[in-house]
Design a protein around this motif. Structure first.
Motif, PDB file in Angstrom:
ATOM      1  N   ALA A  43      74.581  97.484 -35.455  1.00  0.00           N
ATOM      2  CA  ALA A  43      74.012  97.713 -34.123  1.00  0.00           C
ATOM      3  C   ALA A  43      73.277  99.043 -34.026  1.00  0.00           C
ATOM      4  O   ALA A  43      72.260  99.152 -33.354  1.00  0.00           O
ATOM      5  N   VAL A  44      73.789 100.074 -34.705  1.00  0.00           N
ATOM      6  CA  VAL A  44      73.196 101.412 -34.663  1.00  0.00           C
ATOM      7  C   VAL A  44      72.409 101.644 -35.944  1.00  0.00           C
ATOM      8  O   VAL A  44      72.948 101.508 -37.045  1.00  0.00           O
ATOM      9  N   VAL A  45      71.123 101.979 -35.807  1.00  0.00           N
ATOM     10  CA  VAL A  45      70.274 102.157 -36.992  1.00  0.00           C
ATOM     11  C   VAL A  45      69.930 103.620 -37.260  1.00  0.00           C
ATOM     12  O   VAL A  45      69.517 103.972 -38.364  1.00  0.00           O
ATOM     13  N   THR A  46      70.062 104.470 -36.255  1.00  0.00           N
ATOM     14  CA  THR A  46      69.813 105.899 -36.432  1.00  0.00           C
ATOM     15  C   THR A  46      70.929 106.653 -35.732  1.00  0.00           C
ATOM     16  O   THR A  46      71.106 106.501 -34.517  1.00  0.00           O
ATOM     17  N   ASP A  47      71.705 107.433 -36.494  1.00  0.00           N
ATOM     18  CA  ASP A  47      72.766 108.192 -35.816  1.00  0.00           C
ATOM     19  C   ASP A  47      72.235 109.561 -35.419  1.00  0.00           C
ATOM     20  O   ASP A  47      71.334 110.117 -36.042  1.00  0.00           O
ATOM     21  N   MET A  48      72.795 110.080 -34.327  1.00  0.00           N
ATOM     22  CA  MET A  48      72.453 111.404 -33.809  1.00  0.00           C
ATOM     23  C   MET A  48      73.747 112.213 -33.672  1.00  0.00           C
ATOM     24  O   MET A  48      73.918 112.991 -32.728  1.00  0.00           O
ATOM     25  N   PHE A  49      74.667 112.012 -34.620  1.00  0.00           N
ATOM     26  CA  PHE A  49      76.015 112.546 -34.482  1.00  0.00           C
ATOM     27  C   PHE A  49      76.046 114.075 -34.392  1.00  0.00           C
ATOM     28  O   PHE A  49      76.735 114.637 -33.526  1.00  0.00           O
ATOM     29  N   GLU A  50      75.348 114.746 -35.280  1.00  0.00           N
ATOM     30  CA  GLU A  50      75.415 116.212 -35.275  1.00  0.00           C
ATOM     31  C   GLU A  50      74.793 116.788 -34.014  1.00  0.00           C
ATOM     32  O   GLU A  50      75.320 117.738 -33.418  1.00  0.00           O
ATOM     33  N   GLU A  51      73.683 116.209 -33.586  1.00  0.00           N
ATOM     34  CA  GLU A  51      73.071 116.647 -32.334  1.00  0.00           C
ATOM     35  C   GLU A  51      74.007 116.379 -31.160  1.00  0.00           C
ATOM     36  O   GLU A  51      74.149 117.202 -30.249  1.00  0.00           O
ATOM     37  N   ALA A  52      74.689 115.221 -31.173  1.00  0.00           N
ATOM     38  CA  ALA A  52      75.630 114.886 -30.100  1.00  0.00           C
ATOM     39  C   ALA A  52      76.781 115.886 -30.054  1.00  0.00           C
ATOM     40  O   ALA A  52      77.205 116.316 -28.970  1.00  0.00           O
ATOM     41  N   ARG A  53      77.278 116.249 -31.214  1.00  0.00           N
ATOM     42  CA  ARG A  53      78.371 117.231 -31.249  1.00  0.00           C
ATOM     43  C   ARG A  53      77.910 118.574 -30.681  1.00  0.00           C
ATOM     44  O   ARG A  53      78.644 119.249 -29.953  1.00  0.00           O
ATOM     45  N   VAL A 114      74.202 109.583 -28.823  1.00  0.00           N
ATOM     46  CA  VAL A 114      74.878 109.565 -30.128  1.00  0.00           C
ATOM     47  C   VAL A 114      74.128 108.741 -31.179  1.00  0.00           C
ATOM     48  O   VAL A 114      74.514 108.744 -32.351  1.00  0.00           O
ATOM     49  N   GLY A 115      73.055 108.028 -30.785  1.00  0.00           N
ATOM     50  CA  GLY A 115      72.312 107.255 -31.768  1.00  0.00           C
ATOM     51  C   GLY A 115      71.328 106.311 -31.121  1.00  0.00           C
ATOM     52  O   GLY A 115      71.203 106.247 -29.890  1.00  0.00           O
ATOM     53  N   LYS A 116      70.616 105.574 -31.997  1.00  0.00           N
ATOM     54  CA  LYS A 116      69.630 104.590 -31.533  1.00  0.00           C
ATOM     55  C   LYS A 116      69.985 103.216 -32.101  1.00  0.00           C
ATOM     56  O   LYS A 116      70.504 103.095 -33.215  1.00  0.00           O
ATOM     57  N   THR A 117      69.683 102.179 -31.321  1.00  0.00           N
ATOM     58  CA  THR A 117      70.153 100.838 -31.659  1.00  0.00           C
ATOM     59  C   THR A 117      69.053  99.926 -32.186  1.00  0.00           C
ATOM     60  O   THR A 117      67.867 100.107 -31.913  1.00  0.00           O
ATOM     61  N   ASN A 118      69.482  98.923 -32.918  1.00  0.00           N
ATOM     62  CA  ASN A 118      68.609  97.970 -33.585  1.00  0.00           C
ATOM     63  C   ASN A 118      67.858  97.103 -32.574  1.00  0.00           C
ATOM     64  O   ASN A 118      68.373  96.783 -31.494  1.00  0.00           O
ATOM     65  N   CYS A 119      66.662  96.693 -32.944  1.00  0.00           N
ATOM     66  CA  CYS A 119      65.875  95.755 -32.135  1.00  0.00           C
ATOM     67  C   CYS A 119      64.936  94.997 -33.065  1.00  0.00           C
ATOM     68  O   CYS A 119      64.628  95.459 -34.162  1.00  0.00           O
ATOM     69  N   PRO A 120      64.469  93.804 -32.668  1.00  0.00           N
ATOM     70  CA  PRO A 120      63.477  93.099 -33.483  1.00  0.00           C
ATOM     71  C   PRO A 120      62.170  93.883 -33.503  1.00  0.00           C
ATOM     72  O   PRO A 120      61.949  94.752 -32.648  1.00  0.00           O
ATOM     73  N   GLU A 121      61.330  93.611 -34.457  1.00  0.00           N
ATOM     74  CA  GLU A 121      60.080  94.347 -34.593  1.00  0.00           C
ATOM     75  C   GLU A 121      59.297  94.337 -33.292  1.00  0.00           C
ATOM     76  O   GLU A 121      58.926  93.280 -32.768  1.00  0.00           O
ATOM     77  N   PHE A 122      59.103  95.538 -32.723  1.00  0.00           N
ATOM     78  CA  PHE A 122      58.364  95.746 -31.475  1.00  0.00           C
ATOM     79  C   PHE A 122      58.939  94.942 -30.305  1.00  0.00           C
ATOM     80  O   PHE A 122      58.252  94.697 -29.320  1.00  0.00           O
TER      81      PHE A 122
END
Length: 507
Positions: A43-53, A114-122
C-alpha cells in the motif's frame, strides 16, 4: 497501554491534546504497522519515516489533527522535496519544488506525513495495479483488490496503518476503494476542495480530492480542514452554515430517498450488491425516511461515451503538461501500453470532438438537477460487483503485445475499437460512480454490507453543495446494526500489538 489501531483520527488527536500520548509515539506505532504489513499489502510506496520522526518531535500546529500520522496518495497531493511517481515510470526522478494547497492545509491541521500510497498509473484505473509498483492488495482478503485509484490509501486505512489517508476521485476513485475496503468515502461537490496552485480543475472538472476514513466524524472534520477556494480557483461554493463536524449527531429529518439497483449501462449487477441496496432501503424506511424506487432520466451509454472521450483527451493533455514539468519528452516505453493508447486516441480527437462530448455533460447534469427537486438523496450500489480478484481486469499478455503493435503501427481504427471494448468492460464493473463526477454533485460510499469476508458499500448522491445532508444521514446510519463494524483479520489478530505507552514521551 493504548491500542493505536482502535482509534480514529479525532480520537488520537484527543489523546495528544490531553497529554496521554505523544505525536512521536503515534508515528512509531504507524511505522511499526507499515513495516509489519506493507510487504503483504504493498500500500505504501514511498516512506517518509525520518521526516515524520523529525516533525513529530518538534512543535506542531495547533490544528484539529495535531500529532496524528497520515498517508498521502501519490497523485493529487504534491509535497515539496518528496519523490512523486504518480504510479508511472515516466516520473522517475521527479521531486516537486512546491507544496500543493491541499498539502499546506493538511500540515496546518497538525497531521504528520509518514509516507505516500500506491495508485494506478496517473489514476486511470478502478484497481491499483501499476506496472511500476505492482498491485496493492485488500487487507480483508489479499487475493482481492482494494479498488482504485486510491487503492493504496484505502488498504492502508483498512489495515490501520493510519486512521485516514488522502484520496482523489475523478470517476469513483474515492468511493470505489471505500466500498472494497469497508470505509467511508466522500467525493465532495465540485470546487469544494481546491486543486491549486498547479491546477484550476482536473479532468474537465470531474476530479475532486478528499480522504478515506473509518468514521463519519473524521470524514466531516477533514472536509472542514480542506474546504474553501484558494487564490484563483475557478469555482467558489458558499460555505456551509456551520462546520461540517457539527452536523454529526444532528437529525437528518425525514428525507425523500430514491434508489435503484439497475446499472445505467444495462450490465449485470451482482446479487450481493443489489441486496446491499435493498436492505439499506428497508433500514431507511425503519428510520422514518420516505423511500421510492426511481432514478434520474439520462442516457447511461452516452454518459459513458462522454466520460471515455474526456479520458482520452485529458490523458494526452496531462502527459503534455508533465513533459513541460520534467523537461523531456515522454515516449511509449515510459508508460503502460494502455496509457499510451489513450494518449494516441486523445491526439486524434479534434477540438470539436472534445467540445461536442463535453457539451453532452449538460444532459445528465440537468436530469440530476430536476431529480433532486423531488428527492433529497439517490441510493445505488457503489459497485456492480464485490471486490475483484487482483489481476481480474488486467489485459492478458498476448493482448498487451497486440496493443503495443497497434500503438507502434498507428492502426487507429483497431485502437479505437480496443479502447472502447476495454473501457466498457471496466465500466461495467463500476458503472454507478461516474454520474456524480460529470454532474459535480457530492456522493458518499458507506460500509453497510458484506459478502463473506469482503466489504460491499452503498452510494448516496445529493444535490449540488449538499454534503451536510450526506453527513447527517451517514452519521445516523453509523449508529445502526447494519454498519459494518468488523475489521480485517490481520487487524483483529494483532489487537494490542501496536499499543503505545500512556506515559508521554518528552520531545
Amino acid at each position: 497501554m493504548l491500542d493505536y489501531a482502535q482509534y480514529d483520527a479525532l480520537g488520537l488527536a484527543e489523546l495528544v491534546a490531553r497529554g496521554e500520548v505523544s505525536p512521536s509515539e503515534l508515528v512509531e506505532a504507524a511505522i511499526a504497522r507499515i513495516e509489519r504489513h506493507n510487504p503483504t499489502l504493498n500500500a505504501v510506496v514511498t516512506d517518509m519515516f525520518e521526516e515524520a520522526r523529525r516533525v513529530a518531535a518538534g512543535p506542531l500546529p495547533e490544528g484539529p489533527f495535531k500529532g496524528v500520522p497520515f498517508l498521502l496518495k501519490d497523485l493529487e497531493t504534491v509535497v515539496k522535496g518528496v519523490p512523486m511517481s504518480m504510479g508511472s515510470r515516466a516520473c522517475a526522478g521527479y521531486i516537486p519544488g512546491q507544496d500543493s494547497e491541499m498539502a499546506l492545509r493538511l500540515r496546518r491541521s497538525g497531521l504528520v506525513f509518514v509516507g505516500k500510497t500506491n495508485c494506478p498509473e496517473f489514476g486511470l484505473m478502478g484497481v491499483t495495479e501499476p506496472e511500476l509498483w505492482g498491485p496493492t492488495r485488500n487487507p480483508w482478503n489479499p487475493e482481492h483488490t482494494p479498488g482504485g485509484s486510491s487503492g493504496g490509501s484505502a488498504a492502508a486505512v483498512a489495515a490501520r496503518f493510519v486512521p485516514f489517508a488522502s484520496a482523489g476521485d475523478g470517476g469513483g476513485s474515492i468511493r470505489i476503494p471505500a466500498s472494497c475496503c469497508g470505509l467511508v468515502g466522500l467525493k465532495p461537490t465540485r470546487g469544494r476542495v481546491p486543486l491549486g496552485p498547479f491546477n484550476g480543475e482536473l479532468w474537465s472538472g470531474a476530479v475532486v480530492s478528499h480522504a478515506l476514513t473509518r468514521t463519519v466524524r473524521d470524514c466531516a472534520a477533514m472536509l472542514d480542514v480542506l474546504a474553501g477556494a484558494d487564490v484563483g480557483a475557478p469555482y467558489e461554493i458558499p460555505p456551509p452554515e456551520r462546520p461540517f463536524l457539527e452536523e454529526i449527531g444532528r437529525e437528518p429529518g425525514s428525507l425523500r430517498i430514491a434508489y435503484t439497483t439497475q446499472s445505467p449501462l444495462g450490465a449485470p449487477v451482482n446479487a450481493a450488491c443489489r441486496e446491499a441496496v435493498e436492505q439499506t432501503a428497508k433500514l431507511l424506511e425503519s428510520l422514518g425516511h420516505e423511500v421510492a424506487e426511481d432514478a434520474p432520466d439520462y442516457d447511461g451509454h452516452l454518459l459513458a461515451e462522454c466520460y471515455v472521450t474526456m479520458y482520452q483527451g485529458e490523458v494526452d493533455a496531462s502527459l503534455r503538461k508533465l513533459e513541460k514539468v520534467l523537461g523531456r519528452r515522454i515516449r511509449p516505453g515510459d508508460v503502460e501500453p494502455a496509457t499510451w493508447a489513450l494518449r494516441v486516441m486523445g491526439r486524434k480527437l479534434t477540438a470539436g470532438d472534445f467540445a461536442f462530448y463535453k457539451s453532452h455533460w449538460n444532459e445528465p447534469t440537468r436530469a440530476v438537477g430536476r431529480f433532486f427537486e423531488e428527492y433529497d438523496l439517490f441510493l445505488t450500489p457503489t459497485l456492480a460487483a464485490p471486490p475483484l480478484r487482483v489481476g481480474e481486469l488486467a489485459m492478458p499478455g498476448f493482448e498487451r503485445v497486440g496493443l503495443k503493435i497497434i500503438n507502434r503501427l498507428g492502426l487507429s481504427g483497431l485502437l479505437k475499437r480496443k479502447i472502447k471494448v476495454e473501457s466498457l468492460k471496466n465500466l461495467a464493473k463500476m458503472p454507478f460512480t461516474q454520474l456524480a463526477n460529470l454532474t459535480g454533485v457530492p456522493a458518499i460510499s458507506l460500509p453497510l454490507h458484506r459478502v463473506g469476508d469482503l466489504p460491499i458499500g452503498v452510494q448516496f448522491m445529493a444535490r449540488f453543495g449538499a454534503e451536510t445532508t450526506l453527513l447527517r444521514l451517514a452519521a445516523q446510519l453509523e449508529t445502526t446494526d447494519r454498519w459494518q463494524k468488523g475489521e480485517p483479520r490481520m487487524v483483529a489478530a494483532e489487537a494490542g500489538a501496536t499499543a503505545v505507552s500512556e506515559e508521554r514521551i518528552s520531545s
